[in-house]
Design a protein around this motif. Sequence first.
Motif, short mmCIF file in Angstrom:
data_model
loop_
_atom_site.label_atom_id
_atom_site.label_comp_id
_atom_site.label_asym_id
_atom_site.label_seq_id
_atom_site.Cartn_x
_atom_site.Cartn_y
_atom_site.Cartn_z
N PHE A 1 0.84 -1.20 0.00
CA PHE A 1 0.00 0.00 0.00
C PHE A 1 0.87 1.25 0.00
N ALA A 2 1.97 1.21 0.73
CA ALA A 2 2.88 2.37 0.74
C ALA A 2 3.41 2.62 -0.67
N LYS A 3 3.81 1.55 -1.34
CA LYS A 3 4.37 1.70 -2.70
C LYS A 3 3.36 2.26 -3.66
N SER A 4 2.07 1.95 -3.43
CA SER A 4 1.07 2.47 -4.36
C SER A 4 0.58 3.86 -3.94
N GLY A 5 1.29 4.48 -3.00
CA GLY A 5 1.04 5.90 -2.73
C GLY A 5 0.18 6.21 -1.53
N THR A 6 -0.20 5.19 -0.75
CA THR A 6 -1.02 5.45 0.43
C THR A 6 -0.22 6.26 1.45
N THR A 7 -0.83 7.29 1.98
CA THR A 7 -0.20 8.11 3.01
C THR A 7 -0.41 7.44 4.37
N MET A 8 0.68 7.20 5.09
CA MET A 8 0.57 6.42 6.32
C MET A 8 1.36 7.04 7.46
N VAL A 9 0.79 6.94 8.65
CA VAL A 9 1.54 7.24 9.88
C VAL A 9 1.51 5.96 10.71
N VAL A 10 2.66 5.42 11.01
CA VAL A 10 2.75 4.08 11.59
C VAL A 10 3.55 4.09 12.88
N VAL A 11 2.90 3.76 13.99
CA VAL A 11 3.65 3.52 15.22
C VAL A 11 4.12 2.07 15.16
N THR A 12 5.42 1.86 15.16
CA THR A 12 5.94 0.49 15.12
C THR A 12 7.37 0.49 15.61
N HIS A 13 7.79 -0.66 16.12
CA HIS A 13 9.20 -0.81 16.45
C HIS A 13 9.88 -1.76 15.49
N GLU A 14 9.24 -1.99 14.35
CA GLU A 14 9.85 -2.82 13.30
C GLU A 14 10.86 -1.97 12.54
N MET A 15 12.10 -2.08 12.93
CA MET A 15 13.14 -1.21 12.37
C MET A 15 13.38 -1.46 10.88
N GLY A 16 13.24 -2.72 10.46
CA GLY A 16 13.44 -3.03 9.04
C GLY A 16 12.42 -2.28 8.20
N PHE A 17 11.17 -2.31 8.63
CA PHE A 17 10.10 -1.60 7.92
C PHE A 17 10.41 -0.10 7.91
N ALA A 18 10.80 0.43 9.07
CA ALA A 18 11.07 1.87 9.17
C ALA A 18 12.19 2.27 8.20
N ARG A 19 13.25 1.50 8.17
CA ARG A 19 14.38 1.83 7.30
C ARG A 19 14.04 1.72 5.83
N GLU A 20 13.28 0.67 5.52
CA GLU A 20 13.06 0.36 4.11
C GLU A 20 11.89 1.14 3.51
N VAL A 21 10.84 1.34 4.30
CA VAL A 21 9.60 1.87 3.72
C VAL A 21 9.34 3.33 4.10
N ALA A 22 9.74 3.74 5.32
CA ALA A 22 9.40 5.10 5.75
C ALA A 22 10.26 6.13 5.03
N ASN A 23 9.70 7.31 4.82
CA ASN A 23 10.53 8.43 4.36
C ASN A 23 10.82 9.39 5.50
#
Length: 253
Positions: free
Chosen positions: A187-209
Amino acid sequence: MPVLEVKNLRKVFGENVILKSVDMQVSKGDVIVILGPSGSGKTTLLRCLNLLETPNDGEMNLCGKDYNLKKVTGKEKLEIRRKTSFVFQNYNLFVNKTVLQNVTLGLTLARKVKKEEAEKDGRDLLDRVGLTGKYDYYPAQLSGGMQQRVGIARAMAVNPEVVLFDEPTSALDPELVGDVLNVMKEFAKSGTTMVVVTHEMGFAREVANKVVFMADGVIVEQGEPHEIFDNPKEERTKAFLNRITNGSSGKEA
Ligand SMILES: Nc1ncnc2c1ncn2[C@@H]1O[C@H](COP(=O)(O)OP(=O)(O)OP(=O)(O)O)[C@@H](O)[C@H]1O
Ligand SMILES: [Mg+2]
């Protein structure tokens, strides 16, 4: 122009000031990860952003419209909730409704979309989250990871401007986390705007801007993932990152 902006957001529970003048901007297509110690106010911030909690003070601009959060009306709350949707840590599905009904209720009840149309959209979304063929199951017949993917499909169904995720994978067994993160990533790749509370560091590094670090009700530091993870400036950020990379938060798989 940001799609969602809050200024001076303040939330008090009893005598405790939980959010102290938080400023935050979300632009279209942003994937913002919020990190911070337990009790720092992350959930409260997300809940204030979609008015599940009423802030004590602050201004919001959502899609170009201004709201005074101190005296937001019932009608304005509905308006804000219609443009933001929430994915809960514990899914919050209706246990006596099927998967498809869970996804379509927001459309048929709140938005008066025709049943057939809502069901078609619902099935398409369930296909996107990997739940083809599970339309008529009840939540209890699904794994936690599948239930959370229903939660994500439900949040997406109303075509929100911003999707707010509160620790969407933290209630899951470790082997179920990956599928949920992959759905979020799609969903992020297809342009969905997201605010995500998470401690998944891999996701944060790879997907978050953008990564926002909160502590004690304030935003301590924010920046691009590599800035925050590789070169944090504030002592509190450094201490927190050290703790979670050493696995002592209990939230890292
Ligand atoms: N409804 C409420 N009534 C009173 N106090 C509350 C309420 N909700 C949250 N709090 C308090 O606000 C503070 C922040 O809570 P919040 O749930 O936002 O933290 P968090 O950063 O999401 O923590 P966690 O990582 O454990 O989920 C805590 O001290 C909590 O006890
Ligand atoms: Mg929380």
